[in-house]
Motif scaffolding. Structure first.
Motif, PDB file in Angstrom:
ATOM      1  N   VAL A 110      50.988  59.737  54.571  1.00 29.78           N
ATOM      2  CA  VAL A 110      51.006  58.384  53.970  1.00 29.78           C
ATOM      3  C   VAL A 110      52.095  58.111  53.078  1.00 29.78           C
ATOM      4  CG1 VAL A 110      49.426  56.742  52.857  1.00 29.78           C
ATOM      5  CG2 VAL A 110      48.435  58.261  54.623  1.00 29.78           C
ATOM      6  N   GLU A 111      52.824  57.043  52.953  1.00 29.49           N
ATOM      7  CA  GLU A 111      53.875  56.641  52.000  1.00 29.49           C
ATOM      8  C   GLU A 111      53.187  55.723  51.129  1.00 29.49           C
ATOM      9  OE1 GLU A 111      56.613  55.254  54.737  1.00 29.49           O
ATOM     10  OE2 GLU A 111      57.871  56.607  54.513  1.00 29.49           O
ATOM     11  N   VAL A 112      53.327  56.144  49.794  1.00 36.47           N
ATOM     12  CA  VAL A 112      52.535  55.212  48.774  1.00 36.47           C
ATOM     13  C   VAL A 112      53.572  54.766  47.830  1.00 36.47           C
ATOM     14  CG1 VAL A 112      50.904  55.018  46.894  1.00 36.47           C
ATOM     15  CG2 VAL A 112      50.493  56.488  48.976  1.00 36.47           C
ATOM     16  N   PHE A 113      54.121  53.519  47.942  1.00 34.59           N
ATOM     17  CA  PHE A 113      54.978  52.677  47.159  1.00 34.59           C
ATOM     18  C   PHE A 113      54.416  52.248  45.834  1.00 34.59           C
ATOM     19  CE2 PHE A 113      56.294  52.744  51.697  1.00 34.59           C
ATOM     20  CZ  PHE A 113      57.741  52.760  51.527  1.00 34.59           C
ATOM     21  N   SER A 114      55.243  52.524  44.675  1.00 34.92           N
ATOM     22  CA  SER A 114      54.778  51.927  43.503  1.00 34.92           C
ATOM     23  C   SER A 114      55.810  51.324  42.730  1.00 34.92           C
ATOM     24  CB  SER A 114      53.793  52.852  42.665  1.00 34.92           C
ATOM     25  OG  SER A 114      54.546  53.990  42.450  1.00 34.92           O
ATOM     26  N   ALA A 115      55.509  50.377  41.953  1.00 38.78           N
ATOM     27  CA  ALA A 115      56.576  49.844  41.115  1.00 38.78           C
ATOM     28  C   ALA A 115      56.984  51.019  39.919  1.00 38.78           C
ATOM     29  CB  ALA A 115      56.032  48.587  40.337  1.00 38.78           C
ATOM     30  N   ILE A 116      56.089  51.814  39.598  1.00 43.25           N
ATOM     31  CA  ILE A 116      56.354  52.787  38.499  1.00 43.25           C
ATOM     32  C   ILE A 116      55.851  53.993  38.953  1.00 43.25           C
ATOM     33  CG2 ILE A 116      56.592  51.174  36.684  1.00 43.25           C
ATOM     34  CD1 ILE A 116      53.395  52.177  35.965  1.00 43.25           C
ATOM     35  N   PRO A 117      56.335  55.167  38.351  1.00 44.94           N
ATOM     36  CA  PRO A 117      55.894  56.363  38.909  1.00 44.94           C
ATOM     37  C   PRO A 117      54.474  56.574  38.448  1.00 44.94           C
ATOM     38  CG  PRO A 117      58.136  56.647  37.552  1.00 44.94           C
ATOM     39  CD  PRO A 117      57.694  55.377  37.515  1.00 44.94           C
ATOM     40  N   LEU A 118      53.731  57.057  39.391  1.00 41.81           N
ATOM     41  CA  LEU A 118      52.125  57.089  39.226  1.00 41.81           C
ATOM     42  C   LEU A 118      52.146  58.585  38.386  1.00 41.81           C
ATOM     43  CD1 LEU A 118      50.854  55.714  42.417  1.00 41.81           C
ATOM     44  CD2 LEU A 118      51.171  54.509  40.283  1.00 41.81           C
ATOM     45  N   ASN A 119      50.750  58.388  37.424  1.00 46.38           N
ATOM     46  CA  ASN A 119      50.409  59.787  36.818  1.00 46.38           C
ATOM     47  C   ASN A 119      49.510  60.402  37.689  1.00 46.38           C
ATOM     48  OD1 ASN A 119      47.882  58.793  36.486  1.00 46.38           O
ATOM     49  ND2 ASN A 119      48.484  57.949  34.401  1.00 46.38           N
ATOM     50  N   PHE A 120      49.153  61.780  37.413  1.00 47.72           N
ATOM     51  CA  PHE A 120      48.324  62.804  38.168  1.00 47.72           C
ATOM     52  C   PHE A 120      47.058  61.969  38.502  1.00 47.72           C
ATOM     53  CE2 PHE A 120      44.967  65.682  38.433  1.00 47.72           C
ATOM     54  CZ  PHE A 120      45.497  66.441  39.653  1.00 47.72           C
ATOM     55  N   ASN A 122      46.259  58.556  38.562  1.00 47.19           N
ATOM     56  CA  ASN A 122      46.350  57.544  39.322  1.00 47.19           C
ATOM     57  C   ASN A 122      46.524  57.979  40.869  1.00 47.19           C
ATOM     58  OD1 ASN A 122      45.890  55.445  37.719  1.00 47.19           O
ATOM     59  ND2 ASN A 122      48.338  55.453  37.171  1.00 47.19           N
ATOM     60  N   LYS A 123      47.146  59.074  41.052  1.00 48.05           N
ATOM     61  CA  LYS A 123      47.652  59.790  42.242  1.00 48.05           C
ATOM     62  C   LYS A 123      46.298  60.343  43.046  1.00 48.05           C
ATOM     63  CE  LYS A 123      52.486  60.908  41.746  1.00 48.05           C
ATOM     64  NZ  LYS A 123      53.540  61.978  41.696  1.00 48.05           N
ATOM     65  N   SER A 124      45.591  61.006  42.054  1.00 43.88           N
ATOM     66  CA  SER A 124      44.446  61.689  42.547  1.00 43.88           C
ATOM     67  C   SER A 124      43.078  60.478  42.746  1.00 43.88           C
ATOM     68  CB  SER A 124      43.782  62.407  41.421  1.00 43.88           C
ATOM     69  OG  SER A 124      44.519  63.483  41.170  1.00 43.88           O
ATOM     70  N   ASN A 125      43.305  59.460  42.174  1.00 43.07           N
ATOM     71  CA  ASN A 125      42.479  58.298  42.610  1.00 43.07           C
ATOM     72  C   ASN A 125      42.818  57.716  43.749  1.00 43.07           C
ATOM     73  OD1 ASN A 125      40.299  56.882  41.694  1.00 43.07           O
ATOM     74  ND2 ASN A 125      41.087  55.715  40.388  1.00 43.07           N
ATOM     75  N   ILE A 126      44.040  57.466  44.118  1.00 46.91           N
ATOM     76  CA  ILE A 126      44.276  56.822  45.359  1.00 46.91           C
ATOM     77  C   ILE A 126      43.911  57.890  46.352  1.00 46.91           C
ATOM     78  CG2 ILE A 126      46.563  56.164  46.627  1.00 46.91           C
ATOM     79  CD1 ILE A 126      47.565  55.276  43.664  1.00 46.91           C
ATOM     80  N   LEU A 127      44.540  59.224  46.248  1.00 45.43           N
ATOM     81  CA  LEU A 127      44.262  60.088  47.422  1.00 45.43           C
ATOM     82  C   LEU A 127      42.804  60.165  47.670  1.00 45.43           C
ATOM     83  CD1 LEU A 127      46.512  63.130  46.629  1.00 45.43           C
ATOM     84  CD2 LEU A 127      46.708  61.763  48.631  1.00 45.43           C
ATOM     85  N   PHE A 128      41.979  60.181  46.869  1.00 45.01           N
ATOM     86  CA  PHE A 128      40.383  60.562  47.015  1.00 45.01           C
ATOM     87  C   PHE A 128      39.992  58.933  47.740  1.00 45.01           C
ATOM     88  CE2 PHE A 128      36.102  59.071  45.932  1.00 45.01           C
ATOM     89  CZ  PHE A 128      35.366  60.411  46.098  1.00 45.01           C
ATOM     90  N   LYS A 129      40.353  57.915  47.341  1.00 38.99           N
ATOM     91  CA  LYS A 129      39.982  56.752  48.114  1.00 38.99           C
ATOM     92  C   LYS A 129      40.444  56.545  49.403  1.00 38.99           C
ATOM     93  CE  LYS A 129      39.141  53.868  44.139  1.00 38.99           C
ATOM     94  NZ  LYS A 129      39.847  52.808  43.070  1.00 38.99           N
ATOM     95  N   LEU A 130      41.797  57.233  49.647  1.00 38.40           N
ATOM     96  CA  LEU A 130      42.495  56.923  50.973  1.00 38.40           C
ATOM     97  C   LEU A 130      41.708  57.859  51.950  1.00 38.40           C
ATOM     98  CD1 LEU A 130      46.296  56.661  50.324  1.00 38.40           C
ATOM     99  CD2 LEU A 130      44.563  55.116  51.560  1.00 38.40           C
TER     100      LEU A 130
END
Length: 178
Positions: A110-120, A122-130
């Motif tokens: 999965v490619e996740v594009f964000s406007a700014i670098p995400l912190n750990f 935020n990344k964990s939260n996104i991964l969990f939901k996906l």
């Protein structure tokens, strides 16, 4: 990356051979090694892409470079690509093969594009939901795209989920123009 039908056919054939030999992961690793070797040696890359060099010379080169480094069936597969003048498709075949391995292992890239670098966090939260939503293991590729302004764009296979401010502004602009 758009993978051609012919690349998928060759990847499926190789995958079937790997399954029979119980070497799916080994072939994936060795294909990556072959690709990296070719990419790192510009002379080898030029020779393999040059249509004026005979097939027999290319086969001899493959034999001398990879004979003791990869499985014989995989080497034979590479030789078939040369004989059928499909060696230029190798990168796409490797991508298609990796897709088959990932599907077998219930993994999604999965490619996740964000406007700014995400912190750990935020990344964990996104991964969990996906992972919860898709019911599979996610291997993310994190990409910063400042043009999004804010929000995320998530690309899964051929599907894109765009919650970015840029997408919302473009949608609003289209509605105003109507």
């Amino acid at each position: 990356m758009k993978i051609s039908t012919i690349s998928k056919v060759y990847a499926n054939a190789l995958f079937d051979i790997a399954k029979t030999a119980d070497s799916i992961t080994l072939y994936k690793d060795q294909l990556q090694e072959v690709f990296e070797t070719i990419e790192s040696c510009s002379d080898l890359k030029i020779v393999m892409a040059n249509s004026s060099i005979s097939i027999s010379v290319k086969l001899d080169i493959l034999e001398s470079v990879f004979n003791s480094k990869i499985e014989q069936k995989l080497l034979n597969f590479l030789k078939i690509l040369v004989e059928k003048e499909r060696f230029a498709e190798l990168e796409n075949i490797i991508h298609a093969y990796k897709d088959l391995v990932n599907n077998l292992s219930n993994i999604k890239i999965v490619e996740v594009f964000s406007a700014i670098p995400l912190n750990f966090e935020n990344k964990s939260n996104i991964l969990f939901k996906l992972e919860h939503k898709l019911g599979c293991e996610i291997h993310p590729i994190w990409i910063v795209d400042e043009s999004l302004i804010a929000g995320l764009r998530i690309k899964i296979d051929d599907c894109t989920i765009d919650t970015s401010v840029r997408a919302k502004l473009e949608s609003l602009s289209k509605n105003i123009v109507r």
